[in-house]
Design a protein around this motif. Structure first.
Motif, PDB file in Angstrom:
ATOM      1  N   MET A   1      35.599  22.472  38.109  1.00 53.02           N
ATOM      2  CA  MET A   1      35.251  23.866  38.352  1.00 53.02           C
ATOM      3  C   MET A   1      36.491  24.750  38.168  1.00 53.02           C
ATOM      4  O   MET A   1      37.595  24.379  38.530  1.00 53.02           O
ATOM      5  CB  MET A   1      34.707  24.027  39.781  1.00 53.02           C
ATOM      6  N   GLN A   2      36.268  25.897  37.627  1.00 55.87           N
ATOM      7  CA  GLN A   2      37.356  26.839  37.374  1.00 55.87           C
ATOM      8  C   GLN A   2      37.695  27.582  38.665  1.00 55.87           C
ATOM      9  O   GLN A   2      36.828  28.131  39.320  1.00 55.87           O
ATOM     10  CB  GLN A   2      36.907  27.820  36.297  1.00 55.87           C
ATOM     11  N   ASN A   3      38.977  27.587  39.036  1.00 58.99           N
ATOM     12  CA  ASN A   3      39.395  28.251  40.266  1.00 58.99           C
ATOM     13  C   ASN A   3      39.731  29.715  40.073  1.00 58.99           C
ATOM     14  O   ASN A   3      39.700  30.486  41.016  1.00 58.99           O
ATOM     15  CB  ASN A   3      40.614  27.542  40.863  1.00 58.99           C
ATOM     16  N   TYR A   4      40.080  30.092  38.846  1.00 60.81           N
ATOM     17  CA  TYR A   4      40.466  31.471  38.566  1.00 60.81           C
ATOM     18  C   TYR A   4      39.586  32.040  37.474  1.00 60.81           C
ATOM     19  O   TYR A   4      39.075  31.315  36.630  1.00 60.81           O
ATOM     20  CB  TYR A   4      41.939  31.546  38.136  1.00 60.81           C
ATOM     21  N   LEU A   5      39.421  33.364  37.514  1.00 58.00           N
ATOM     22  CA  LEU A   5      38.666  34.022  36.471  1.00 58.00           C
ATOM     23  C   LEU A   5      39.280  35.371  36.182  1.00 58.00           C
ATOM     24  O   LEU A   5      40.123  35.856  36.920  1.00 58.00           O
ATOM     25  CB  LEU A   5      37.186  34.151  36.853  1.00 58.00           C
ATOM     26  N   THR A   6      38.866  35.944  35.068  1.00 57.28           N
ATOM     27  CA  THR A   6      39.359  37.260  34.669  1.00 57.28           C
ATOM     28  C   THR A   6      38.210  38.249  34.762  1.00 57.28           C
ATOM     29  O   THR A   6      37.138  38.014  34.201  1.00 57.28           O
ATOM     30  CB  THR A   6      39.906  37.237  33.228  1.00 57.28           C
ATOM     31  N   ILE A   7      38.448  39.323  35.523  1.00 62.18           N
ATOM     32  CA  ILE A   7      37.506  40.427  35.565  1.00 62.18           C
ATOM     33  C   ILE A   7      38.231  41.649  35.018  1.00 62.18           C
ATOM     34  O   ILE A   7      39.436  41.605  34.788  1.00 62.18           O
ATOM     35  CB  ILE A   7      36.967  40.689  36.992  1.00 62.18           C
ATOM     36  N   TYR A   8      37.509  42.708  34.796  1.00 64.26           N
ATOM     37  CA  TYR A   8      38.114  43.936  34.280  1.00 64.26           C
ATOM     38  C   TYR A   8      37.955  45.037  35.314  1.00 64.26           C
ATOM     39  O   TYR A   8      36.853  45.291  35.795  1.00 64.26           O
ATOM     40  CB  TYR A   8      37.474  44.327  32.944  1.00 64.26           C
ATOM     41  N   SER A  19      37.080  32.584  44.459  1.00 58.93           N
ATOM     42  CA  SER A  19      36.507  32.726  45.802  1.00 58.93           C
ATOM     43  C   SER A  19      36.674  34.129  46.379  1.00 58.93           C
ATOM     44  O   SER A  19      36.232  34.395  47.491  1.00 58.93           O
ATOM     45  CB  SER A  19      37.133  31.705  46.750  1.00 58.93           C
ATOM     46  N   MET A  20      37.321  35.038  45.631  1.00 58.77           N
ATOM     47  CA  MET A  20      37.565  36.383  46.154  1.00 58.77           C
ATOM     48  C   MET A  20      36.320  37.264  45.990  1.00 58.77           C
ATOM     49  O   MET A  20      35.762  37.362  44.904  1.00 58.77           O
ATOM     50  CB  MET A  20      38.748  37.042  45.436  1.00 58.77           C
ATOM     51  N   SER A  21      35.948  37.909  47.083  1.00 56.37           N
ATOM     52  CA  SER A  21      34.841  38.871  47.024  1.00 56.37           C
ATOM     53  C   SER A  21      35.385  40.229  46.581  1.00 56.37           C
ATOM     54  O   SER A  21      36.599  40.431  46.498  1.00 56.37           O
ATOM     55  CB  SER A  21      34.189  39.009  48.400  1.00 56.37           C
ATOM     56  N   LEU A  22      34.499  41.151  46.319  1.00 57.63           N
ATOM     57  CA  LEU A  22      34.918  42.511  45.992  1.00 57.63           C
ATOM     58  C   LEU A  22      35.789  43.074  47.111  1.00 57.63           C
ATOM     59  O   LEU A  22      36.826  43.685  46.858  1.00 57.63           O
ATOM     60  CB  LEU A  22      33.695  43.404  45.762  1.00 57.63           C
ATOM     61  N   SER A  23      35.399  42.840  48.352  1.00 55.82           N
ATOM     62  CA  SER A  23      36.176  43.315  49.497  1.00 55.82           C
ATOM     63  C   SER A  23      37.593  42.734  49.483  1.00 55.82           C
ATOM     64  O   SER A  23      38.564  43.450  49.712  1.00 55.82           O
ATOM     65  CB  SER A  23      35.457  42.950  50.798  1.00 55.82           C
ATOM     66  N   ASP A  24      37.714  41.442  49.186  1.00 55.96           N
ATOM     67  CA  ASP A  24      39.032  40.799  49.116  1.00 55.96           C
ATOM     68  C   ASP A  24      39.901  41.441  48.045  1.00 55.96           C
ATOM     69  O   ASP A  24      41.098  41.678  48.259  1.00 55.96           O
ATOM     70  CB  ASP A  24      38.896  39.304  48.797  1.00 55.96           C
ATOM     71  N   ILE A  25      39.325  41.718  46.897  1.00 53.55           N
ATOM     72  CA  ILE A  25      40.081  42.320  45.798  1.00 53.55           C
ATOM     73  C   ILE A  25      40.522  43.732  46.161  1.00 53.55           C
ATOM     74  O   ILE A  25      41.668  44.121  45.915  1.00 53.55           O
ATOM     75  CB  ILE A  25      39.268  42.288  44.492  1.00 53.55           C
ATOM     76  N   LYS A  47      28.623  50.031  49.908  1.00 53.47           N
ATOM     77  CA  LYS A  47      29.742  49.454  50.676  1.00 53.47           C
ATOM     78  C   LYS A  47      29.319  48.253  51.515  1.00 53.47           C
ATOM     79  O   LYS A  47      30.120  47.357  51.766  1.00 53.47           O
ATOM     80  CB  LYS A  47      30.348  50.521  51.587  1.00 53.47           C
ATOM     81  N   SER A  48      28.062  48.214  51.944  1.00 54.51           N
ATOM     82  CA  SER A  48      27.592  47.097  52.770  1.00 54.51           C
ATOM     83  C   SER A  48      27.567  45.780  51.988  1.00 54.51           C
ATOM     84  O   SER A  48      27.479  44.706  52.588  1.00 54.51           O
ATOM     85  CB  SER A  48      26.210  47.394  53.349  1.00 54.51           C
ATOM     86  N   ASN A  49      27.675  45.839  50.657  1.00 56.26           N
ATOM     87  CA  ASN A  49      27.648  44.629  49.831  1.00 56.26           C
ATOM     88  C   ASN A  49      29.029  44.172  49.371  1.00 56.26           C
ATOM     89  O   ASN A  49      29.137  43.170  48.671  1.00 56.26           O
ATOM     90  CB  ASN A  49      26.751  44.858  48.604  1.00 56.26           C
ATOM     91  N   PHE A  50      30.087  44.887  49.762  1.00 58.58           N
ATOM     92  CA  PHE A  50      31.432  44.550  49.299  1.00 58.58           C
ATOM     93  C   PHE A  50      31.843  43.134  49.702  1.00 58.58           C
ATOM     94  O   PHE A  50      32.548  42.460  48.961  1.00 58.58           O
ATOM     95  CB  PHE A  50      32.470  45.545  49.821  1.00 58.58           C
ATOM     96  N   PHE A  55      32.332  37.460  41.758  1.00 56.86           N
ATOM     97  CA  PHE A  55      32.374  37.748  40.334  1.00 56.86           C
ATOM     98  C   PHE A  55      32.200  36.523  39.459  1.00 56.86           C
ATOM     99  O   PHE A  55      32.455  35.408  39.877  1.00 56.86           O
ATOM    100  CB  PHE A  55      33.724  38.406  39.996  1.00 56.86           C
ATOM    101  N   LYS A  56      31.779  36.790  38.228  1.00 56.16           N
ATOM    102  CA  LYS A  56      31.758  35.801  37.158  1.00 56.16           C
ATOM    103  C   LYS A  56      32.807  36.243  36.145  1.00 56.16           C
ATOM    104  O   LYS A  56      33.200  37.404  36.114  1.00 56.16           O
ATOM    105  CB  LYS A  56      30.374  35.756  36.490  1.00 56.16           C
ATOM    106  N   ASN A  57      33.260  35.314  35.330  1.00 56.27           N
ATOM    107  CA  ASN A  57      34.261  35.636  34.320  1.00 56.27           C
ATOM    108  C   ASN A  57      33.789  36.800  33.448  1.00 56.27           C
ATOM    109  O   ASN A  57      32.621  36.854  33.060  1.00 56.27           O
ATOM    110  CB  ASN A  57      34.516  34.394  33.459  1.00 56.27           C
ATOM    111  N   ASN A  58      34.689  37.727  33.182  1.00 59.22           N
ATOM    112  CA  ASN A  58      34.452  38.899  32.330  1.00 59.22           C
ATOM    113  C   ASN A  58      33.567  39.982  32.945  1.00 59.22           C
ATOM    114  O   ASN A  58      33.145  40.893  32.243  1.00 59.22           O
ATOM    115  CB  ASN A  58      33.919  38.493  30.956  1.00 59.22           C
ATOM    116  N   ASP A  59      33.266  39.897  34.242  1.00 65.33           N
ATOM    117  CA  ASP A  59      32.580  40.997  34.906  1.00 65.33           C
ATOM    118  C   ASP A  59      33.502  42.210  34.898  1.00 65.33           C
ATOM    119  O   ASP A  59      34.716  42.081  34.736  1.00 65.33           O
ATOM    120  CB  ASP A  59      32.255  40.655  36.370  1.00 65.33           C
TER     121      ASP A  59
END
Length: 70
Positions: A1-8, A19-25, A47-50, A55-59
């Motif tokens: 399993m991939q531990n890191y991904l790239t988002i924009y 494993s990072m949520s939007l809130s974590d980022i 905000k209640s969904n943060f 994320f998935k890669n390239n989100d």
């Protein structure tokens, strides 16, 4: 399993742990959630969904600052 991904974030690549949520980022980037609107893959996120948005890669997310004035 991939531990890191790239988002924009606002068009710029950002590498994060899968494993990072939007809130974590947002915490990591020191973003004040009270003055931004977050758009995730072209849809505004409540905000209640943060804490539950992961994320998935390239989100992509856009951070739109709310500016007050008079």
């Amino acid at each position: 399993m991939q531990n890191y991904l790239t988002i924009y974030i606002n068009g710029d690549p950002f590498n994060c742990h899968a494993s990072m949520s939007l809130s974590d980022i947002l915490d990591y980037l020191n973003v004040d959630v009270n003055v931004v609107i977050i758009e995730y893959n072209h849809a505004i996120v409540d905000k209640s969904n943060f804490n539950t948005l992961y994320f998935k890669n390239n989100d992509s997310i856009e951070m739109i600052s709310i500016v007050g004035g008079g």
